[in-house]
Structures are given as C-alpha cells and as structure tokens.
Scaffold this active site. Structure first.
Site, PDB file in Angstrom:
ATOM      1  N   ASP A 143     -12.372 -10.219  -0.511  1.00 14.85           N
ATOM      2  CA  ASP A 143     -13.507 -10.526   0.151  1.00 14.85           C
ATOM      3  C   ASP A 143     -14.476  -9.292  -0.202  1.00 14.85           C
ATOM      4  OD1 ASP A 143     -12.928  -7.929   1.670  1.00 14.85           O
ATOM      5  OD2 ASP A 143     -12.418  -9.078   3.566  1.00 14.85           O
ATOM      6  N   GLU A 193       0.715  -1.130  -0.029  1.00 10.29           N
ATOM      7  CA  GLU A 193       0.084  -0.099  -0.064  1.00 10.29           C
ATOM      8  C   GLU A 193       0.835   1.113   0.074  1.00 10.29           C
ATOM      9  OE1 GLU A 193      -2.994  -0.353   3.185  1.00 10.29           O
ATOM     10  OE2 GLU A 193      -3.567  -2.249   2.405  1.00 10.29           O
ATOM     11  N   GLU A 251      -6.134 -11.100  -0.953  1.00 11.91           N
ATOM     12  CA  GLU A 251      -7.042 -10.472   0.284  1.00 11.91           C
ATOM     13  C   GLU A 251      -8.458 -10.410  -0.268  1.00 11.91           C
ATOM     14  OE1 GLU A 251      -5.590  -7.250   2.773  1.00 11.91           O
ATOM     15  OE2 GLU A 251      -3.438  -7.720   2.089  1.00 11.91           O
ATOM     16  N   HIS A 282     -10.557  -6.414  -2.234  1.00 14.76           N
ATOM     17  CA  HIS A 282     -11.445  -6.002  -1.182  1.00 14.76           C
ATOM     18  C   HIS A 282     -12.586  -5.322  -1.994  1.00 14.76           C
ATOM     19  CE1 HIS A 282      -9.261  -7.274   2.401  1.00 14.76           C
ATOM     20  NE2 HIS A 282      -8.215  -6.759   1.863  1.00 14.76           N
TER      21      HIS A 282
END
Length: 361
Positions: free
Chosen positions: A278, A170, A276, A247
């Site tokens: 979801d 990030e 990651e 995400h």
C-alpha cells in the site's frame, strides 16, 4: 509491517456467512471497476503472476460489495489478522480456526489461492505467551517447544491449502542487526532456522518466506536477509522465498534498485513476492499525490514482472474503506487501489494497465 490494529476474528456464525455469501453477481453493484473491464486476476494470469489482497474477514462477512470485489479482482488472498497467533490460539492449547477456515473456504469457492500470514512474529502474540515469558513461568526450553507446537499445528491444519507462508516476519532492524525480540532473547538466532525446518516438516509442499518492510531496495536490512538466506540455504534449511511488504509513503523517494534486489534473490534460486503493498500519503489527497501514488504502484509491479521468480503481488487491502493506515499513521491515508466508495483510483488503473500492456520476460 502487518496491521497493528487487530480487528477481532469473526465468530463462527460470521464465518459461515462469509462462505454462504461468497460470490454474489458482480454486475449487481455496477460502476467501475467492479462492473466492467477485464479484471486484475485475468490480466495477471496472462503474466503467470498471482495478484492478491489482504482480507478483512469482518468486512468479507458484512459488506457485499467488498466480498464481490475480493472474489472478482484477485486470485490470491491473505488473512489480514485471523491466522496470527493471538487469533488462532487465544488460550493455550485452545484453537479457534473458524474465521481462518472460512477465508480458505471462500478462496476455494472462488478459485483463489491463499497466502499464509504469519507463523512467527514479535507482535500480536497471545497474552498467555507473553505473560508467561515475562513472569518466568515459560522458560527458554518450554518456549522452544511452544513455538514448535504452534508452527507444526498451524501448518498441519492448513496443509495443502496454502501456497506460500510468511514463516518469519520482521526479524531484522533497519541497520541489519537482528531485532531484539523475546525470540532472540530467549532462544538465540537459531530460532529462525528452526521455524523453517518445523514448517517444512509439517507441510513440505508450501513455499516458505521471510517477510519484512523497508526492504524494497538494496540496503542494510535487505542485505541482512540476503546474507542469512545464503547461509541457511547452504545449510539445507528450506527457505524458499523473500517477501517484500511494500508499505511505501509518497513523501519519500522511490527506491531505484527494487529490480536489482529481486534479481539477487532470484540468483539464489529463491522466489520473491510483494506481500503487503500500500502507498500512503498525507491527507487530503489531490490529483498530484494520486498520480505519484499510481506511479509507485506501477513501478513496484514493473520490477516484479521483470523478474520471473517474482511470483505474486499482493496489496494490503484494496479499498481505503478498511485501510489500517489512518489508525497507525497520524494524518495519512488514501493508500489503496480504490477509494472508500470502491471507485477506481489512478493507482488501480496503473496496475491494470501495467498488467494489460506488459509481456513478461
């Protein structure tokens, strides 16, 4: 966008419990999806793809069903929190590897690979580091040495045990400019290349990744990573992969150019991974929302399967029981493949069907 609510690392006793309780019989619990059908990991293996999950090590130690499903359904695991800097070095020079080592041992016991997460991030840093930078007791020159020591020590500790590492996490803002973190402020942009070089020197076999959120499609942020990868690889920096967190929120449109984004990184000779995944929704969930969620999971996986260099697909936890989403996004949740009782949701069926029915190019 890794978990903001840091669940404290398991104690040494808990870590032992993870290993000793690693693999009870899957049939002991019954019910879908644990008790019947071909598992996700078997289907993914036919596609030459690793299917993974982030792991809450406290749940792994205390929840038999969680432990069984983690072992049964997935062939790759990622530490949700226990490999982050504040967990592994809570005091300067004092390392606590117990929970992280237990997860690696669990994975080895169950024939699983391990993704490392994460070496360099602007969050979940140990207090001694952030306070030292803030009060000036750690200056720029020392900070660089501290960072090098952290990366080198962590990589050497897990050398040969982790197949992919999220090295730099990030580092860009949404407009494609570098995030104004303490790393950029104190060390300048060269810290990014340094991190990859130090990581590679400590473990030459591990594949080293960028990792970020909101980079599923082609946009200023993902393009900033692409341009940086071009430059760094031209300079000989060992950047091997691009991690797309995944995400998503069903309240927004699905990015139409996910596959094109993967293909341009593949064109550089780089791997890619969904790291990651979801897909959250405003609660309460209903049939329409769950159907949309399932389709979004399927479309992300489909894009990965269409690009040979997309090598792994990891969900950020598989059950709503331990999801980070409700604590972070007010009024949202139900983001995972299974509900809080471990029943398969339409999203689980969509992922399983996509793996079963597709033939990878």
């Amino acid at each position: 966008m890794a978990s903001r609510s840091f669940r404290r690392a398991a104690s040494a006793a808990t870590a032992v419990l993870i290993v000793l309780g690693a693999a009870p019989s899957a049939s002991a619990f019954g019910g879908p999806p644990a008790g019947h059908g071909t598992t996700l990991r078997k289907l993914a293996a036919r596609q030459d793809l690793r299917i993974g999950t982030a792991v809450d090590t406290a749940a792994l130690a205390s929840d038999d069903r969680y432990r069984t499903l983690t072992a049964r359904q997935f062939d790759s695991v990622t530490a949700e929190n226990v490999m982050k800097w504040e967990a592994v070095e809570p005091e300067r020079g004092v390392y606590d590897w117990a929970a992280a080592d237990a997860l690696v041992n669990f994975a080895q016991h169950n024939g699983q690979a391990v993704r490392g997460h994460t070496l360099l991030w602007h969050n979940q840093l140990p207090a001694w580091l952030t306070q030292g930078v803030a009060d000036g007791s750690i200056d720029a020159a020392e900070l660089r040495q501290v960072l090098r020591a952290h990366i080198t020590t962590q990589m050497k500790h897990f050398r040969g045990k982790i197949y992919q590492w999220d090295v730099v996490n990030e580092v860009f803002d949404e407009d494609g400019t570098l995030r104004k973190s303490l790393w950029l402020e104190k060390l300048g942009p060269s810290y990014i290349a340094d991190a990859f070089r130090w990581a590679h020197a400590a473990d030459p076999q591990a594949k080293l990744f960028f990792n970020d959120y909101n980079v599923e499609g082609i946009n200023p942020k993902s393009t900033a990573y692409y341009d940086l990868a071009v430059r760094l690889r031209r300079e000989g920096v060992p950047v091997h992969g691009f991690g797309i967190q995944g995400h998503l929120d069903i309240g927004y449109g699905f990015p139409s150019d996910v596959q094109a984004n993967l293909e341009r990184f593949a064109g550089l000779g780089m791997q890619s991974a969904f790291t990651e995944v979801d897909i959250r929704m405003t609660l309460p969930a209903d049939a329409a929302k769950l159907a949309r969620q399932a389709d979004d999971y399927r479309r992300l996986l489909d894009a990965c399967l269409n690009v040979r260099r997309c090598t792994s697909f990891t969900v950020w936890g598989f059950t709503d029981k331990y999801s980070w989403v409700p604590d972070t996004f007010d009024g949202q949740g139900a983001a995972n493949l299974m509900d809080e009782e471990y029943a398969a949701k339409p999203a689980f069926e969509a992922v399983r069907d996509e793996l079963a029915e597709r033939r990878r190019r």
